[in-house]
Write an enzyme that holds these catalytic residues in place. Structure first.
Site: not given
Ligand code: M6R
Length: 612
Positions: A100-101, A485, A492, A508, A607
């Site tokens: 990973n990475g 949000e 998403e 605007h 995720k």
């Molecule tokens: O684990 P994190 O809170 O750092 O992740 C940040 C974003 O990748 C995360 O919030 C992403 O935008 C989600 N899919 C939102 O639903």
């Protein structure tokens, strides 16, 4: 995002690896693979698509081995294919690894290795590592070869490696990509994520950057990159298997939306539920060691990505209005390449559910280098951001499996509100104000429960608008970030176009889009900017646009303008985002489900975004 699982013990390894891969599925991936050692022979099987495809390929073949490594890949270098999937091998088929990475200098290393006649099969950066180790393994033992190879590598890795020449062990290494060692009874499980370990053991060790572990069925030894043995603390994993399941809901996302009253309650417990003094200060153990430093803070910069960024925007309003500290919020991915003016009176707050987001981590490291105080608002305990920040507060959200963030959002808001109270009380905030906020915070779980009871009504409204291909989300002040949000959530999981805007900005530009097929969602509780939102609504109405309003209970006026209204209860203006976001989460969820999508695993998303 990619996931790693490795096993060494007495049980048949293939079912364990497959089960582990399934636990990692929620992270998002596009292919999977495994390598097992049996009788000094390594067998590798890979498949594009879901873990079930890999399972199909394995079919009824019975592997007797009990050492193996496996991986779910989320493509970064090279498209999803068998060749690009992990595990990757060396020329001789002796060494196999999962990674990973990102190896940043892989092109450079590839050229050197090609000159030495190494043959590459994949387009990945990861394959380089197998060949590099092979090169050293011509003279050195397995572990030393890994150590020497890693010295040449620039980039990030979480690695699990097996070697036919030393078939009784797995070597793992970490630099910038999470890796956990689970210690079971006569067995060890390695994973990039605790969810793949939880069913085996609750005893775990978090590897730190620059550490490498040699694991055999009899034990393990952890050393640093200089091959000096390090002693590590064994932590207790307190996530239960049940917590990782759907708990009777159709999707993790819905379960997590409904968990919000409970997780907020968890976050309140012990922090403001029982005040120790008359100061009305929240009890925040993680900030105690730096309380004096916090008094000197003159500027705050919040860095985060996605939903965490939006909670940061709400935090900006809170911190400026109630703590009186100038606050900026910046996308972590931008902050890391800016030349920010920071000094020892600046605090950088990283907000992250996973605690592993590469951009947020890089931003924190940049701020640290410049001498700023770094603070974390993180869910995952033991995650890299949680460990690398100077101090912080966990959000106590529990595992969030749905790729779309839901319950992590109000728990981040809760920590921001508690920090605002604490920083505010260190400055001008009155005892009375702090008490008022805390009393209202204690009521939030109950208010959310009330909104959740309206889920059927929200489902109906979502279905009514199912043919819409675009949405405009608008709000002002504390609810402007909620508009962002809300728009992110529907994008998403439903793949429809949505834009979030401050209501005042609508005229605007975006208003040009409005017609009877382009509905607007107004977040317009009865607050200090209510009238301004109403003006915006009239502008939309005048252009034939449909309106869904999130309004305060008892607001009858709104019915004259809005086509549909979802009522939320009244609370303090600064706390309205806690409750106004709930109908938007439900709206996006029901909209996505009605469209027939897998809302827990939206396409193209991961995720935890551990690459840049
Ligand atoms: O684990 P994190 O809170 O750092 O992740 C940040 C974003 O990748 C995360 O919030 C992403 O935008 C989600 N899919 C939102 O639903």
């Amino acid at each position: 995002m990619c996931g790693i699982i490795g096993y060494i013990g007495k049980q048949k390894v293939v079912p364990i690896l497959l089960e582990g891969l399934k636990q990692l599925e929620y992270r998002g991936y596009d292919s999977a693979g495994l390598s097992v050692i049996n009788n000094g022979k390594i067998t590798t099987i890979k498949a594009v698509g879901k873990v079930a495809e890999l399972q199909n390929k394995i079919g009824s073949r019975d592997f007797l081995g009990n050492i193996g490594i496996a991986h779910t890949r989320w493509a970064t270098h090279g498209k999803p294919s068998d060749k690009n999937s992990h595990p990757h091998g060396d020329c001789e088929g002796n060494i196999f690894l999962v990674h990973n990475g990102i190896i940043e200098n892989y092109q450079e290393l590839k050229k050197i290795l090609q000159k030495k006649k190494h043959k590459f099969i994949s387009e990945t950066d990861s394959e380089i590592l197998a060949h590099l180790i092979e090169e050293f393994n011509k003279k050195l033992d397995f572990k030393k070869s890994v150590l020497e190879a890693l010295k040449l590598v620039r980039g990030t890795y979480g690695l699990a490696i097996i070697n036919k020449k030393e078939p009784e062990k797995i070597i793992i290494a970490r630099n910038g990509s999470p890796l956990i060692l689970g210690i079971g009874k006569d067995e060890f499980i390695v994973a990039s994520d605790a969810s793949a370990i939880v069913r085996h053991t609750d005893k775990i060790i978090y590897l730190d950057d620059g550490e490498i572990a040699e694991i055999t069925s009899g034990g393990f030894e952890i050393s640093n990159i200089k091959n000096k043995i390090v002693s590590k603390e064994i932590s207790k994993l307190d996530w239960t298997i049940e917590e990782s399941k759907k708990g009777g809901f159709d999707h993790f996302m819905l379960k997590e939306i409904f968990e919000q009253p409970e997780v907020i309650q968890n976050g309140l417990r012990g922090r403001i539920e029982h005040f120790l003094s008359e100061d009305n200060l929240p009890i925040l153990g993680g900030l105690r060691p730096i309380e004096k430093k916090l008094r000197k803070i003159k500027k705050i910069i919040i860095v985060a990505c996605g939903t965490s960024y939006y909670s940061g925007l709400v935090g900006e309003y809170m911190l400026e209005e109630y703590a009186g500290i100038p606050t900026e919020v910046e996308y972590a991915s931008e902050f890391r390449y800016r030349k920010p003016i920071l000094n020892d009176t600046t605090a950088i707050i990283a907000i992250s559910q996973s605690g592993e987001t590469a951009d947020t981590l890089a931003a924190i490291r940049e701020a640290k280098n410049k001498g700023a105080l770094t603070l974390g608002i993180v869910n995952v305990v033991g995650s890299t951001i949680a460990r690398e920040t100077d101090a912080g507060t966990h959000t106590l959200t529990g595992p969030e499996i749905g790729v779309a963030a839901t319950k992590s959002f109000p728990t981040q808001l809760l920590v921001l509100a508690l920090w605002t109270m604490m920083l505010g009380r260190q400055r001008e905030m009155s005892n009375v104000m702090s008490k008022r906020i805390s009393e209202e915070l204690k009521n939030i779980p109950h208010l959310i429960e009330g909104i959740l009871k309206k889920s059927k009504e929200i489902k109906k409204i979502a279905k009514k608008y199912i043919s819409a291909k675009d949405f405009l989300y608008v709000g002002r002040k504390y609810n402007f970030p909620i508009a962002l949000e809300g728009a992110l959530k529907i994008k998403e999981i439903s793949y429809v176009h949505a834009e979030g805007y401050p209501t005042g900005e609508m005229k605007h530009g975006p208003i040009a889009l409005i017609d009877s097929n382009f509905p607007s969602i107004f977040i317009c509780p009865k607050d200090s900017v209510y009238e301004k939102n109403i003006s915006g609504m009239q502008e939309i109405k005048a252009r034939g646009g449909k309106i869904i309003a999130i309004a305060t209970e008892g607001d009858k006026e709104i019915l004259k303008l809005a086509d549909d209204v979802i009522y939320i209860p009244k609370t303090l203006e600064m706390l309205t985002p806690f409750i106004s976001v709930i109908p938007l989460q439900l709206f996006a969820y029901y909209f996505g489900v009605a469209k027939g999508y897998d809302v827990d695993k939206p396409r193209n998303l991961a995720k935890s975004v551990t690459v840049e």
